[in-house]
Design a protein around this motif. Structure first.
Motif, PDB file in Angstrom:
ATOM      1  N   LEU A   5      75.933  23.942  70.525  1.00  0.00           N
ATOM      2  CA  LEU A   5      76.771  24.812  71.347  1.00  0.00           C
ATOM      3  C   LEU A   5      78.035  24.071  71.793  1.00  0.00           C
ATOM      4  CD1 LEU A   5      77.316  27.402  72.937  1.00  0.00           C
ATOM      5  CD2 LEU A   5      75.789  26.549  74.737  1.00  0.00           C
ATOM      6  N   ALA A   6      77.879  22.817  72.182  1.00  0.00           N
ATOM      7  CA  ALA A   6      79.036  22.016  72.580  1.00  0.00           C
ATOM      8  C   ALA A   6      80.026  21.883  71.433  1.00  0.00           C
ATOM      9  CB  ALA A   6      78.589  20.637  73.055  1.00  0.00           C
ATOM     10  N   TYR A   7      79.530  21.750  70.212  1.00  0.00           N
ATOM     11  CA  TYR A   7      80.419  21.626  69.059  1.00  0.00           C
ATOM     12  C   TYR A   7      81.215  22.898  68.827  1.00  0.00           C
ATOM     13  CZ  TYR A   7      78.990  17.047  67.244  1.00  0.00           C
ATOM     14  OH  TYR A   7      78.809  15.708  67.062  1.00  0.00           O
ATOM     15  N   MET A   8      80.569  24.049  68.940  1.00  0.00           N
ATOM     16  CA  MET A   8      81.286  25.300  68.720  1.00  0.00           C
ATOM     17  C   MET A   8      82.400  25.478  69.760  1.00  0.00           C
ATOM     18  SD  MET A   8      79.888  26.209  65.992  1.00  0.00           S
ATOM     19  CE  MET A   8      80.799  27.723  65.747  1.00  0.00           C
ATOM     20  N   ARG A   9      82.131  25.064  70.989  1.00  0.00           N
ATOM     21  CA  ARG A   9      83.142  25.156  72.030  1.00  0.00           C
ATOM     22  C   ARG A   9      84.254  24.129  71.806  1.00  0.00           C
ATOM     23  NH1 ARG A   9      78.716  26.046  76.933  1.00  0.00           N
ATOM     24  NH2 ARG A   9      78.639  28.322  76.756  1.00  0.00           N
ATOM     25  N   GLU A  51      76.245  20.819  59.055  1.00  0.00           N
ATOM     26  CA  GLU A  51      77.607  20.328  58.906  1.00  0.00           C
ATOM     27  C   GLU A  51      78.550  21.361  59.509  1.00  0.00           C
ATOM     28  OE1 GLU A  51      77.121  18.136  54.548  1.00  0.00           O
ATOM     29  OE2 GLU A  51      77.950  20.165  54.701  1.00  0.00           O
ATOM     30  N   PHE A  52      79.653  20.899  60.052  1.00  0.00           N
ATOM     31  CA  PHE A  52      80.649  21.801  60.610  1.00  0.00           C
ATOM     32  C   PHE A  52      81.892  21.726  59.728  1.00  0.00           C
ATOM     33  CE2 PHE A  52      77.656  20.976  63.859  1.00  0.00           C
ATOM     34  CZ  PHE A  52      77.578  22.129  64.612  1.00  0.00           C
ATOM     35  N   ILE A  53      82.266  22.879  59.205  1.00  0.00           N
ATOM     36  CA  ILE A  53      83.328  22.983  58.210  1.00  0.00           C
ATOM     37  C   ILE A  53      84.535  23.699  58.813  1.00  0.00           C
ATOM     38  CG2 ILE A  53      83.930  23.832  55.911  1.00  0.00           C
ATOM     39  CD1 ILE A  53      81.709  21.777  55.810  1.00  0.00           C
ATOM     40  N   ILE A  54      85.695  23.071  58.750  1.00  0.00           N
ATOM     41  CA  ILE A  54      86.948  23.719  59.143  1.00  0.00           C
ATOM     42  C   ILE A  54      87.548  24.403  57.921  1.00  0.00           C
ATOM     43  CG2 ILE A  54      89.370  23.235  59.671  1.00  0.00           C
ATOM     44  CD1 ILE A  54      88.544  21.363  61.791  1.00  0.00           C
ATOM     45  N   LEU A  55      87.931  25.640  58.080  1.00  0.00           N
ATOM     46  CA  LEU A  55      88.513  26.377  56.966  1.00  0.00           C
ATOM     47  C   LEU A  55      89.916  25.869  56.664  1.00  0.00           C
ATOM     48  CD1 LEU A  55      87.435  29.980  58.009  1.00  0.00           C
ATOM     49  CD2 LEU A  55      86.267  28.399  56.468  1.00  0.00           C
ATOM     50  N   ALA A  56      90.145  25.527  55.409  1.00  0.00           N
ATOM     51  CA  ALA A  56      91.451  25.044  54.967  1.00  0.00           C
ATOM     52  C   ALA A  56      91.562  25.294  53.471  1.00  0.00           C
ATOM     53  CB  ALA A  56      91.618  23.557  55.269  1.00  0.00           C
ATOM     54  N   PRO A  57      92.696  25.805  53.011  1.00  0.00           N
ATOM     55  CA  PRO A  57      92.847  26.108  51.579  1.00  0.00           C
ATOM     56  C   PRO A  57      92.616  24.908  50.676  1.00  0.00           C
ATOM     57  CG  PRO A  57      94.655  27.058  52.845  1.00  0.00           C
ATOM     58  CD  PRO A  57      93.905  26.162  53.777  1.00  0.00           C
ATOM     59  N   THR A  58      92.894  23.703  51.189  1.00  0.00           N
ATOM     60  CA  THR A  58      92.758  22.506  50.358  1.00  0.00           C
ATOM     61  C   THR A  58      91.415  21.806  50.562  1.00  0.00           C
ATOM     62  OG1 THR A  58      93.892  21.269  52.103  1.00  0.00           O
ATOM     63  CG2 THR A  58      95.231  22.066  50.273  1.00  0.00           C
ATOM     64  N   GLY A  59      90.466  22.476  51.215  1.00  0.00           N
ATOM     65  CA  GLY A  59      89.165  21.868  51.478  1.00  0.00           C
ATOM     66  C   GLY A  59      88.410  21.491  50.220  1.00  0.00           C
ATOM     67  N   GLU A  60      87.522  20.485  50.359  1.00  0.00           N
ATOM     68  CA  GLU A  60      86.800  20.000  49.187  1.00  0.00           C
ATOM     69  C   GLU A  60      85.582  20.844  48.839  1.00  0.00           C
ATOM     70  OE1 GLU A  60      85.142  17.514  52.731  1.00  0.00           O
ATOM     71  OE2 GLU A  60      87.150  17.891  51.962  1.00  0.00           O
ATOM     72  N   GLU A 115      84.614  19.131  55.948  1.00  0.00           N
ATOM     73  CA  GLU A 115      83.601  18.731  56.924  1.00  0.00           C
ATOM     74  C   GLU A 115      84.228  17.841  57.992  1.00  0.00           C
ATOM     75  OE1 GLU A 115      79.634  15.962  57.439  1.00  0.00           O
ATOM     76  OE2 GLU A 115      80.270  16.516  55.408  1.00  0.00           O
ATOM     77  N   VAL A 116      84.007  18.201  59.262  1.00  0.00           N
ATOM     78  CA  VAL A 116      84.540  17.403  60.367  1.00  0.00           C
ATOM     79  C   VAL A 116      83.458  17.004  61.366  1.00  0.00           C
ATOM     80  CG1 VAL A 116      86.897  18.285  60.234  1.00  0.00           C
ATOM     81  CG2 VAL A 116      85.187  19.520  61.587  1.00  0.00           C
ATOM     82  N   GLY A 117      82.245  17.466  61.157  1.00  0.00           N
ATOM     83  CA  GLY A 117      81.160  17.109  62.064  1.00  0.00           C
ATOM     84  C   GLY A 117      79.813  17.292  61.399  1.00  0.00           C
TER      85      GLY A 117
END
Length: 438
Positions: A179-183, A209-218, A283-285
């Motif tokens: 929950l802390a991560y989502m916030r 895993e926590f994934i940030i959306l980005a067009p250049t993501g792996e 992936e950032v977390g």
């Protein structure tokens, strides 16, 4: 800060070694400079971003009762021998000897050290649960460091660790951290999707895993639109209440999310078509429950209510703070440069004096600078307007306050929003209110 007195060495040309947008823009905007393969010096503006991200992470960790510590970068090899990881970790670990020929290592992570600290400090079941974190530099000797800070050898990481008496307690700690991560990610101005990750030999489903959306993501990602619709900061989940954590986790796991490696076509087909989202991500977390993997071989025990020794259950929780700088840029930029979210921008606004030396524009700029203080970068260079506009867009300040002689004569400035490019002419007072109140 006045730009004429700043170390912000912007570049017009793209460095040859920059392969992805974040690496290119971090170099061009003067945020970092490479000192060795996969190792970067953080210049003043870059360090401000790094600290802003770290502060948001820190505040959300503190909010769930996670206590901050600071562990050293160098660790005794004996701790890793106790856990069995010293020989198994591989060449990514940087091993060194001190002048007394004692084996040390530059820490790639801190499970062993935190377990040892608890082993020294906690003796009774009454002292559990415990959640501890720090934000510290790590080193992993990547065979091919690339993509700037996205895959460097030295990196800044928030790593946290939980210690509980039993599995049920460990689950609560895991959900509290999730929950802390989502916030945290929402406050950083990015969309992060939690994806079930492999747990290896431990089994179970307590790894995300926590994934940030980005067009250049792996990684390719598939997810339910519900993740983008939830306001995690406004949601009425109380991290101190088990029933709220259960409700939160149920809501999370009811929404489909998977990377391309774990994509389930049959489950995906059950998601309503208008709610299916596909893209790429970074992936950032990563959060992980691993039970007694370290506490048991390292002899961490506490006395239970009946005097019997209990081996605590553990979890670890990482956020790549320096990696996030690159990931945010990958997710938020255009052809002109970076578009910083307000919460982590190095400066909230750039003040652009279009006629350096003019008494009227100079007076207005000085007034703005005095009111905004550390929130502003004042471009007081004797440069053409086009150069100032280009550098402001490149550096990505959320706001640009443009002071030209024509508007200044009427007490007006032009306020530009970097995200979206909207421009409006306002009085100095109204422009300040907009910048400081946003």
């Amino acid at each position: 800060m006045r730009l004429t007195r700043s170390l912000i060495p912007t570049l017009k040309e793209t460095p040859a070694e920059a392969q992805i947008a974040s690496h290119r823009l971090m170099l061009r905007a003067g945020l970092v400079r490479q000192t060795a393969a996969g190792i970067y010096a953080w210049l003043p503006a870059g360090l401000r971003v790094l600290r802003n991200i770290g502060q948001v992470v820190r505040e959300e960790q503190d909010a769930i009762g996670c206590q901050e510590v600071l562990m050293p970068t160098l660790q005794p090899a004996d701790l890793w021998r106790q856990s069995g990881r010293y020989d198994a970790y591989g060449p990514e670990m940087l091993r060194v000897k001190d002048r007394h020929e004692r084996d040390l290592l530059y820490g790639p992570t801190n499970e062993e050290m935190i377990t040892d600290l608890l082993r020294q400090s906690v003796k009774s079941y009454r002292e559990l649960p415990q959640m501890l974190y720090h934000i510290q530099w790590k080193f992993r000797d990547e065979v091919r460091p690339r993509f700037g800070v996205m895959r460097g050898r030295e990196f800044l990481m928030k790593d946290a660790y939980s210690f509980d008496l039993d599995y049920a307690g460990a689950v609560l700690s895991y959900r509290r951290m999730m929950l802390a991560y989502m916030r945290t990610f929402q406050r950083l101005g990015v969309k992060a999707i939690p994806m079930v990750a492999d747990t290896g030999p431990i089994g179970g489903d307590l790894s995300h895993e926590f994934i940030i959306l980005a067009p250049t993501g792996e990684s390719g990602v598939f997810f339910d639109a519900g993740f983008e619709e939830i306001d995690w900061l406004a949601a009425d989940f109380d991290a101190s209440k088990p029933e709220d954590l259960e409700r939160f986790f149920t809501q999370m796991t009811s929404l489909y999310a998977a990377t391309d490696e774990k994509h389930d076509a049959a489950a995906w087909a059950k998601v309503p078509a208008d709610r299916r989202r596909e893209g790429r991500g970074i992936e950032v977390g990563h959060i992980f429950y691993f039970g007694r993997k370290y506490s048991e071989p390292m002899g961490l025990t506490v006395a239970g209510p009946d005097g019997a020794q209990i081996i605590p259950e553990m979890g670890s929780y990482g956020i790549g703070v320096s990696r996030l700088v690159g990931a945010v840029i990958e997710a938020s930029h255009d052809e002109a440069g970076i578009i910083w979210p307000d919460s982590i921008a190095p400066f909230r606004a750039a003040i652009l004096n279009l006629k350096q030396g003019d008494a009227t524009t100079g007076a207005i700029c000085e007034t703005l600078y005095a009111k905004l203080g550390a929130n502003a970068l004042y471009d007081d260079r004797d440069e053409r307007a086009g150069v100032k506009f280009n550098d402001a867009d490149l550096m990505g300040h959320p706001w640009q306050i443009v002071v030209g002689p024509r508007g200044a004569a009427n007490g007006k400035v032009e306020l530009k929003r970097r995200a979206g490019g909207e421009r409006v002419e306002l009085s100095v007072e109204d422009a300040l209110a907009r910048v400081l109140g946003a």
